[in-house]
Design an enzyme around this catalytic site. Structure first.
Site, PDB file in Angstrom:
ATOM      1  N   ARG A  65      69.392  46.185  22.001  1.00  0.00           N
ATOM      2  CA  ARG A  65      69.907  45.868  23.342  1.00  0.00           C
ATOM      3  C   ARG A  65      68.933  44.932  24.051  1.00  0.00           C
ATOM      4  O   ARG A  65      67.831  44.672  23.581  1.00  0.00           O
ATOM      5  CB  ARG A  65      70.089  47.135  24.169  1.00  0.00           C
ATOM      6  CG  ARG A  65      68.812  47.922  24.391  1.00  0.00           C
ATOM      7  CD  ARG A  65      68.965  48.950  25.516  1.00  0.00           C
ATOM      8  NE  ARG A  65      69.902  49.982  25.203  1.00  0.00           N
ATOM      9  CZ  ARG A  65      69.603  51.170  24.690  1.00  0.00           C
ATOM     10  NH1 ARG A  65      68.328  51.448  24.401  1.00  0.00           N
ATOM     11  NH2 ARG A  65      70.518  52.072  24.457  1.00  0.00           N
ATOM     12  N   TYR A 112      51.522  50.133  32.043  1.00  0.00           N
ATOM     13  CA  TYR A 112      52.348  49.137  31.369  1.00  0.00           C
ATOM     14  C   TYR A 112      51.603  47.799  31.288  1.00  0.00           C
ATOM     15  O   TYR A 112      51.558  47.167  30.230  1.00  0.00           O
ATOM     16  CB  TYR A 112      53.659  48.976  32.131  1.00  0.00           C
ATOM     17  CG  TYR A 112      54.628  47.997  31.512  1.00  0.00           C
ATOM     18  CD1 TYR A 112      55.413  48.352  30.414  1.00  0.00           C
ATOM     19  CD2 TYR A 112      54.769  46.701  32.031  1.00  0.00           C
ATOM     20  CE1 TYR A 112      56.300  47.453  29.855  1.00  0.00           C
ATOM     21  CE2 TYR A 112      55.653  45.800  31.480  1.00  0.00           C
ATOM     22  CZ  TYR A 112      56.425  46.180  30.385  1.00  0.00           C
ATOM     23  OH  TYR A 112      57.301  45.283  29.838  1.00  0.00           O
ATOM     24  N   ALA A 149      48.392  47.321  31.340  1.00  0.00           N
ATOM     25  CA  ALA A 149      47.289  47.477  30.385  1.00  0.00           C
ATOM     26  C   ALA A 149      47.787  47.310  28.950  1.00  0.00           C
ATOM     27  O   ALA A 149      47.134  46.659  28.119  1.00  0.00           O
ATOM     28  CB  ALA A 149      46.630  48.840  30.570  1.00  0.00           C
TER      29      ALA A 149
END
Length: 258
Positions: free
Chosen positions: A15, A154, A156
């Site tokens: 997706r 996120y 990092a």
């Protein structure tokens, strides 16, 4: 077609951005294996690839598990005979402030987003250098170039992907293999859309999620419009074709990270 006779693998290809990249590679002539934790959506994308007249294969993978990743690469190499292009796109997101963030949240995001890219790249490099050809594209983020509130874990993980990509590109530079990072900007997928996405999290008092989404496009993006999975596919096709572009982290973000 520029990718005729090439074989590709896209993780997280069921997706969103992964599907957009898979379809672009197929439209450029490549046969494409679709790997995802959700085998049902992997099969749906594989059927779309086949509708374009390309070969495809749907496979289940947990990119944070070394045995699952090694099995995936073996399956693709056996089914297609070789692997030319690998797009390591599988990733997860959670939106939490540093105060809300738990050690478990941190470990989960790092396991998929950073360790998953490492495991996939390492396995792909078992099969690419002997043929003196390979294109590895690691999907990072503009959050790997700029920090965002509520996304410290996120960001990092995506900064890690960019550093890893640059280092590995230098290791394999004489093996006919390029390694680059693709950095999506603001794309209307699960990270941004819905009450649980950033446009929901960052909406102002009395503002709907849709209004927040529109406001963030206009205020954050110089072009004023969000990017699409198809935009990411265009860059992926270029990187899959370019022989002398390696170690780069290229943003498709409407000018946001200039």
């Amino acid at each position: 077609m520029q990718l005729k006779d090439k074989t590709a693998l896209v993780t997280g290809g069921g997706r969103g951005i992964g599907q957009g990249i898979a379809m672009a590679l197929a439209e450029a002539g490549a046969d494409v294996a679709i790997a995802d934790l959700d085998i049902a959506i992997a099969r749906e994308t594989a059927s779309k690839v086949e509708a374009l007249g390309r070969k495809s294969l749907a496979l289940k993978v947990d990119v944070a598990d070394v045995d699952s990743v090694n099995h995936l690469i073996d399956e693709v190499a056996t089914a297609f005979g070789h692997l030319d292009i690998a797009v390591n796109n599988a990733g997860i997101i959670s939106i939490k402030s540093i105060a809300e963030l738990s050690a478990g949240d941190w470990d989960r995001v790092m396991a998929v987003n950073a360790k998953g890219v490492f495991l996939c790249t390492q396995a792909e490099l078992r099969v690419m250098p002997p043929r003196q050809f390979g294109r590895i594209i690691n999907v990072a983020s503009i959050a790997g170039k700029l920090g965002f509130p509520d996304l410290s874990h996120y960001s990092a993980s995506k900064f890690a992907v960019i550093g890893f990509t640059n280092a590995v590109a230098k290791e394999v530079a004489t093996d006919g293999v390029t390694v680059n990072a693709l950095c999506p900007g603001i794309v209307g997928t699960g990270m941004w859309r819905g009450d649980e996405g950033l446009s929901g999290r960052w909406r102002q008092e009395g503002e709907s999620e849709e209004a927040s989404w529109e406001r963030h496009q206009k205020t954050l993006l110089p072009q004023g419009v969000a990017q699409t999975p198809e935009d990411m596919g265009q860059l992926a096709v270029y990187l899959a074709s370019a022989a002398h572009v390696t170690g780069q982290a290229i943003a498709v973000d409407g000018g946001f990270s200039l």
